[in-house]
Write an enzyme that holds these catalytic residues in place. Sequence first.
Site, PDB file in Angstrom:
ATOM      1  N   ARG A   1      36.374  37.949  37.451  1.00  0.00           N
ATOM      2  CA  ARG A   1      36.094  39.266  36.871  1.00  0.00           C
ATOM      3  C   ARG A   1      35.376  40.242  37.807  1.00  0.00           C
ATOM      4  NH1 ARG A   1      34.198  38.701  30.646  1.00  0.00           N
ATOM      5  NH2 ARG A   1      32.390  37.712  31.576  1.00  0.00           N
ATOM      6  N   ASP A   2      35.051  39.827  39.013  1.00  0.00           N
ATOM      7  CA  ASP A   2      34.413  40.760  39.950  1.00  0.00           C
ATOM      8  C   ASP A   2      34.922  40.525  41.367  1.00  0.00           C
ATOM      9  OD1 ASP A   2      32.767  42.960  40.498  1.00  0.00           O
ATOM     10  OD2 ASP A   2      31.032  41.699  40.955  1.00  0.00           O
ATOM     11  N   LEU A   3      36.208  40.170  41.472  1.00  0.00           N
ATOM     12  CA  LEU A   3      36.784  40.041  42.812  1.00  0.00           C
ATOM     13  C   LEU A   3      36.801  41.418  43.456  1.00  0.00           C
ATOM     14  CD1 LEU A   3      39.858  37.674  42.349  1.00  0.00           C
ATOM     15  CD2 LEU A   3      37.718  37.181  43.526  1.00  0.00           C
TER      16      LEU A   3
END
Length: 155
Positions: free
Chosen positions: A11-13
């Site tokens: 969710r935060d690549l």
Amino acid sequence: MVCHDSGVIHRDLKLENVLFTTTAHRKVKVVDFGIAGMCKGGQGEINDAMTLRYATPEMLKSSNSKANPSQDVWTIGIMLYAMLFNSMPFDGSTKDQIKDSIIKQSVKIPKYAPVTNEVAEFISFCLDKDANKRIMCKDMIVHPWMMMSDDDLED
């Protein structure tokens, strides 16, 4: 794929969260799982955090969007685009302009860019606005661009 197979969605690549593990730049490590979410059996946790320039259209359209693997696929497309073209595919001067661009504009491969049709297609598949039509990880690894040899790329 290992994370997704275990039900973990990063969710935060983003470029800042992918590091080289060797000086030869042959291996990378994904870091910062601080806002990672779970998605098991098609049921994911509600998305409550994001980095705007990497956010998916569905995250921006709905406050009830749920964590799913297609989010990480989208951000892989964003990162690849940024690395190849030294710019973001969806941009603007304000947060609202960036959001509008992500939701409404289609991805455009710069005309000046010397990239193969295969990589342009790969990026387009990753950045499909419809999360249900976005390429899946299992299909990414066998995409023709991923299968190209150095000789293919030099032609």
